[in-house]
Design an enzyme around this catalytic site. Structure first.
Site, PDB file in Angstrom:
ATOM      1  N   ASN A  73       4.951   5.114   0.061  1.00  0.00           N
ATOM      2  CA  ASN A  73       4.719   6.370   0.523  1.00  0.00           C
ATOM      3  C   ASN A  73       5.980   6.724   1.344  1.00  0.00           C
ATOM      4  OD1 ASN A  73       4.252   7.373   3.734  1.00  0.00           O
ATOM      5  ND2 ASN A  73       3.531   5.196   3.151  1.00  0.00           N
ATOM      6  N   PHE A 132       5.593   1.875  16.052  1.00  0.00           N
ATOM      7  CA  PHE A 132       6.954   1.254  16.062  1.00  0.00           C
ATOM      8  C   PHE A 132       7.190   0.735  14.665  1.00  0.00           C
ATOM      9  CE2 PHE A 132       6.579   0.291  20.717  1.00  0.00           C
ATOM     10  CZ  PHE A 132       7.010   1.468  21.069  1.00  0.00           C
ATOM     11  N   CYS A 134       6.715   2.510  11.234  1.00  0.00           N
ATOM     12  CA  CYS A 134       7.172   3.400  10.133  1.00  0.00           C
ATOM     13  C   CYS A 134       8.543   3.253   9.493  1.00  0.00           C
ATOM     14  CB  CYS A 134       7.183   4.937  10.519  1.00  0.00           C
ATOM     15  SG  CYS A 134       7.308   5.970   9.045  1.00  0.00           S
ATOM     16  N   ASN A 199       2.532  -2.708   9.734  1.00  0.00           N
ATOM     17  CA  ASN A 199       2.843  -1.526   9.104  1.00  0.00           C
ATOM     18  C   ASN A 199       3.299  -1.916   7.838  1.00  0.00           C
ATOM     19  OD1 ASN A 199       3.956   1.300   8.516  1.00  0.00           O
ATOM     20  ND2 ASN A 199       3.464   1.729  10.964  1.00  0.00           N
ATOM     21  N   THR A 200       3.810  -0.679   6.967  1.00  0.00           N
ATOM     22  CA  THR A 200       4.232  -0.680   5.601  1.00  0.00           C
ATOM     23  C   THR A 200       5.535  -1.550   5.350  1.00  0.00           C
ATOM     24  OG1 THR A 200       5.123   1.468   5.692  1.00  0.00           O
ATOM     25  CG2 THR A 200       3.107   1.311   4.810  1.00  0.00           C
ATOM     26  N   CYS A 340     -14.182 -25.574 -21.795  1.00  0.00           N
ATOM     27  CA  CYS A 340     -12.556 -25.271 -22.476  1.00  0.00           C
ATOM     28  C   CYS A 340     -13.071 -24.453 -23.662  1.00  0.00           C
ATOM     29  CB  CYS A 340     -12.025 -26.570 -22.593  1.00  0.00           C
ATOM     30  SG  CYS A 340     -10.391 -26.293 -23.514  1.00  0.00           S
ATOM     31  N   CYS A 346      -3.237 -23.758 -20.069  1.00  0.00           N
ATOM     32  CA  CYS A 346      -2.994 -24.743 -19.335  1.00  0.00           C
ATOM     33  C   CYS A 346      -1.923 -25.727 -19.467  1.00  0.00           C
ATOM     34  CB  CYS A 346      -4.381 -25.675 -18.860  1.00  0.00           C
ATOM     35  SG  CYS A 346      -4.952 -26.543 -20.269  1.00  0.00           S
ATOM     36  N   CYS A 407      -0.617 -29.662  -8.476  1.00  0.00           N
ATOM     37  CA  CYS A 407      -0.022 -28.238  -8.179  1.00  0.00           C
ATOM     38  C   CYS A 407      -1.218 -27.365  -8.192  1.00  0.00           C
ATOM     39  CB  CYS A 407       1.041 -28.109  -8.976  1.00  0.00           C
ATOM     40  SG  CYS A 407       0.796 -27.659 -10.620  1.00  0.00           S
ATOM     41  N   CYS A 414      -6.298 -20.815 -15.946  1.00  0.00           N
ATOM     42  CA  CYS A 414      -7.277 -20.953 -16.855  1.00  0.00           C
ATOM     43  C   CYS A 414      -8.190 -19.702 -16.848  1.00  0.00           C
ATOM     44  CB  CYS A 414      -7.943 -22.093 -16.416  1.00  0.00           C
ATOM     45  SG  CYS A 414      -9.729 -22.263 -17.488  1.00  0.00           S
TER      46      CYS A 414
END
Lengths: 458, 454
Positions: A73, A132, A134, A199-200, A340, A346, A407, A414
């Site tokens: 925005n 503080f 925006c 904040n954004t 499966c 995978c 990992c 999957c």
């Protein structure tokens, strides 16, 4: 039934769910309807010196056919007369004494701060939030994130506010900074009893390739805005965690992509006492709070928490630096042959995106080498897919455990619930971290490729 | 739904024919439910709510599934429909909620509301069978009698129990549940799952179920009977959920005898009687064009009894059975013979040999051009008799010209101020969900009236 009420730096809130300072808290009528729907508190749209807003103001990112994974925005603070805002705030607080009303403020000079604090507190509001954060428009005028990204300035202005405020002060932090703990430290050093974040995030949501104008377009041009919504939640959680584990941290109001009870619970576990919501309400309306209240309440009951307050910060001790993670923890992927469906996602994820340890049955070593495998298991069991909904004739992929680094990528891609799980296979019984290695002077292990070759006996 | 209370499936034996028929829409996995729920756009003033006879807040329960608040989803469903589980499985959603889904007009598949409703209720109540019982109000000391243990009475009793009243249900059969246990097509809902839902309802509060108990108009002739008068005397209110009576017959020669069955009787045997066999049946014929006719035709087809022929008097387009069900029947292997009127049942001695049907031209059967369809079973699905005579035993209760009990639409109150009625005996034969709504409306009014009078 767990007690959902929380104490936020001395302010009692009926539940942890607040509306963030944003379009949903633009008017008294909106805030009233929000309180009627069940919201515990609301941070009013930021008050300050008069501004004008542009049209249009919002841009969205869709993902996978769903709307508003992220919202951007370029709207500024309130564009309604301050007298109207103050009158409506006073009326709302009078009619909803048990709900938390926070005035969000953003002005420039010492005198302006002094004046607006007096006027805001005169409405009967429960706390002040200093905007503080925006990151668009206002920061070009030296306010908003221009303050939040300069810890010294932030500390000075917070100091001014602390001189005059009689209600608790919440400093709202911007994520548009290298190290969030610096402004957090500055706020606390100035005596602020609470902070809120994030904040954004500064963003450009996209570019219209027909007109070559970034979006949202305003008269043939656009500007950078503030990004929020579900997409920013992981970033918000990280910054929240960073602040939450600071020593002697003050209460935190968590913001950034909170859309449902589970998000809220995660923010609270990582240190937020209350959460503030904007995008999900802008998408679906105030009604979503019913699910948040019910879901959080059930969760607390299930887990045996007596109150929402007990949840706050539960996950913070488990958020550690990388160097403190246990290197002896090891997991390998396990594919359930009964679940499966043979899509082989995978396989390709591991082959191209990770460590080439998942194999499709029936290939010779020659074929595997051509595909990209570098290590070859002695035997790959040939298991046909048997799951309901499976692809006829497909084969269940095989995990070469010796090569699996654990990992999680295959589990993540999957598409079938519970088909791939990570099975723990510790490398050793004791916890052994990189920090431990460094302590022993063993943190340098040069020539990893050579070492790998040697280990494989080639 | 084994889940509610394991091992308490009720008086149902193993080996019932219906258990050979598979579940058409199995329970979603968590991932499937989350994915389907996420397709819902969470409309405001949603047309699906409007289309649900019980007014379930469908978008809200679906959003709760998407946010992993499955118990909340179940609460949202059950607040408006205590039989939300069986309705999720048995409702003709294609012509109700899902038929109203905004996606239909958009050329996208409608949300699978029925399957999501089943997922939410089955998952939540399996985890926490006392989900609603915990919300029960304190005892009021008021007692309500319910006649019949079908969906209307069960819903009514459940709501009454949650309001703190005592409910006593009188059911003349040995198996409670009415249409839910005895009549729903097995590929949608089987009797043991319906029984599990009944266990859930009975667990909501102070509800006593008396099976094998008939309520009679005059003096009881023995044990197992109780008079309508005594209900009015001993209870604060009475709910009448009589359902429908026996299958109607054709009134043609040869109809009496083995091999010719009423459709609902036959369905009840398939669903609940382990001794009942259809061994040797190869050429069944079903007479009728309503949903009961389609149901029994599909069941016979799914049981593998050869080619099933449906004989219907009018044109296919005029059938009262749902088009989507007829489409399913065709896929199951059912053949429709439209514009044919049965005129006789052919027998060789007692043995059923065939059914004579005559073409219907301009509404009249042309007997001269009749033909005989060879068959070894005839199921008659041409409507059910009314059972509403009993209702008249209560002063002030009136029937309409079609024998249906007259009630106030908003409260289900009859002409007698303490007698309520709902379900098939009021609407002439509709869905479980319509009965559940009647039970809810009546319970709400009973609670309001009793609270005002005490």
């Amino acid at each position: 039934m767990a007690d959902l009420s929380v104490d936020f730096c001395g302010v009692r809130s009926p539940n942890p769910f607040w509306l963030a300072s944003a379009p949903p808290t633009n008017t008294g009528d909106q805030v009233r309807r929000a309180f009627d729907a069940g919201w515990g508190g609301a941070v009013w749209k930021t008050l300050g010196n008069p501004i004008v807003n542009v049209s249009s103001r919002f841009g969205g990112v869709d993902y996978g056919g769903g709307r508003l994974m992220g919202l951007n925005n370029i709207e500024l603070i309130t564009d309604r007369p301050i007298e109207e805002n103050l009158r409506e705030m006073r009326e709302v607080k009078k009619n909803y004494p048990d709900n938390v009303l926070v005035a969000s403020l953003m002005v420039e000079t010492y005198e302006e701060w002094k004046e607006i604090i007096r006027r805001a507190e005169d409405t009967g509001c429960d706390a002040l939030e200093l905007n503080f954060g925006c990151p668009h428009g206002m920061c070009e005028r030296g306010m908003g994130s221009a303050v939040g990204s300069e810890p010294k300035v932030l500390r000075e202005i917070t100091g001014w506010v602390m001189e005059h405020a009689t209600t608790p002060v919440i400093v709202k932090l911007t994520p548009n900074i290298g190290d969030i703990t610096e402004p957090a430290e500055a706020a606390m050093a100035a005596g602020a009893p609470a902070v809120s974040l994030i904040n954004t995030i500064k963003s450009i949501i996209g570019v219209d390739l027909d007109t070559m104008v970034p979006t949202p377009q305003v008269g043939g041009a656009s500007t950078n805005g503030g990004y929020c919504g579900p997409a920013v939640k992981p970033i918000a959680l990280h910054l929240l965690g960073q602040v939450a584990r600071m020593p002697n941290v003050v209460p935190i109001s968590g913001i950034g992509g909170v859309s449902n009870w589970r998000d809220a619970a995660e923010f609270m576990a990582l240190g937020a006492t209350t959460v503030q919501v904007c995008t999900a309400v802008m998408h679906y309306g105030f009604r979503i709070v019913e699910d948040m209240i019910e879901g959080l309440s059930d969760f607390l009951d299930d887990q045996g928490y007596g109150s929402a307050q007990e949840l706050v910060g539960r996950a913070v001790p488990q958020y550690k630096d990388w160097g403190d993670l246990d290197l002896n923890h090891h997991a390998v992927a396990s594919i359930d042959p009964d679940k499966c469906i043979g899509c082989q996602l995978c396989y390709v994820a591991c082959l191209d995106g990770s460590h080439q340890c998942i194999h499709i049955p029936g290939m010779s070593d020659e074929e595997k080498r051509a595909r990209g495998h570098v290590a070859f298991p002695a035997h790959v069991p040939d298991r046909p897919v048997t799951a309901a909904g499976g692809t006829p004739g497909a084969r269940v992929p095989y995990v070469h455990e010796e090569e699996c680094v654990g990992c999680n990528l295959c589990e993540l891609v999957c598409p079938v619930d519970g088909c791939i799980t990570m099975v723990e296979k510790r490398r050793g019984p004791q916890v052994d971290t990189w920090a431990d290695w460094a302590g022993r002077g063993e943190d340098l292990r040069p020539g990893s490729l050579d070492a790998t070759r040697k280990a494989r006996g080639k | 739904m084994k889940p509610f209370r394991k091992g308490e499936g009720g008086p149902l034996a193993q080996g019932r024919l219906e258990t050979r028929i598979g579940d058409k829409k199995p329970l979603y996995t968590d991932g499937e439910a989350a994915a389907e729920a996420s397709r819902c756009i969470y409309c405001v003033d949603a047309p699906c709510i409007e289309a649900c006879p019980t007014g379930i807040d469908i978008p809200t329960f679906i959003r709760k599934i998407a946010t992993d608040n499955v118990r909340g989803a179940a609460r949202t469903i059950l607040a408006d429909n205590l039989l939300g589980y069986s309705c999720g499985r048995s409702c003709p959603v294609e012509v109700l909620c899902a038929g109203a889904c905004v996606y239909n007009h958009w050329g996208r598949p409608a949300i699978e509301i029925g399957r999501l409703q089943r997922y939410a209720t089955e998952t939540a109540l399996s985890r926490d069978p006392a989900l609603l019982a915990k919300t029960r109000k304190p005892p009021t000391g008021k007692r309500i009698a319910l006649v019949g243990a079908g969906p209307a009475s069960l819903a009514c009793a459940g709501h009454l129990a949650l309001d703190g009243h005592e409910a006593v249900i009188f059911e003349k059969k040995s198996i409670p549940g009415g249409l839910n246990t005895l009549g729903i097509a097995p590929y949608k809902l089987q009797a043991d799952d319906a029984m599990a839902e009944i266990q859930f309802v009975l667990g909501l509060g102070d509800i006593e179920l008396k099976t094998g108990m008939s309520v009679v108009a005059g003096e009881p002739s023995g044990e197992g009977e109780i008079s309508a008068d005594s209900l009015l005397r001993d209870y604060d209110a009475v709910f009448v959920g009589l359902g429908l009576g026996p299958d109607r017959t054709l009134g043609v020669p040869g109809e009496e005898g083995p091999g010719v069955y009423g459709a609902t009787w036959l369905i009840e045997q398939i669903k609940t009687n382990p001794e009942f066999s259809l061994e040797g049946v190869r050429r069944p014929v079903v007479v009728g064009g309503g949903n009961t006719a389609i149901d029994i035709a599909r069941e016979l087809a799914k049981l593998g009894l050869g080619e099933v022929t449906m004989v219907y008097r009018g044109a296919a387009e005029a059938m009262s059975g749902y088009a989507h069900e007829m489409e399913g029947a065709r896929l199951d292997g059912v053949r429709l013979l439209e514009r044919r009127q049965p005129v006789a049942i052919e027998r060789d001695g007692a043995e059923l040999r065939g059914i004579s049907v005559a073409p219907v031209v301009d509404g009249t059967a042309d007997a001269a051009r009749g033909e005989t369809l060879g068959c070894d079973l005839v199921a008659l699905a041409i409507g059910q008799a009314r059972l509403t005579d009993l209702a008249k035993a209560f002063d002030g209760v009136d029937l309409d010209e079609r024998g249906r009990v007259l009630v106030d639409d908003a409260t289900c109150r009859t002409g007698h101020p303490r007698v309520y009625a709902g379900g098939d005996c009021v609407n002439g034969g509709k869905e479980v969900v319509n009965a559940a709504q009647h039970g809810k409306l009546a319970a709400r009014d009973i609670t309001a009236v009793l609270a005002a009078s005490s």
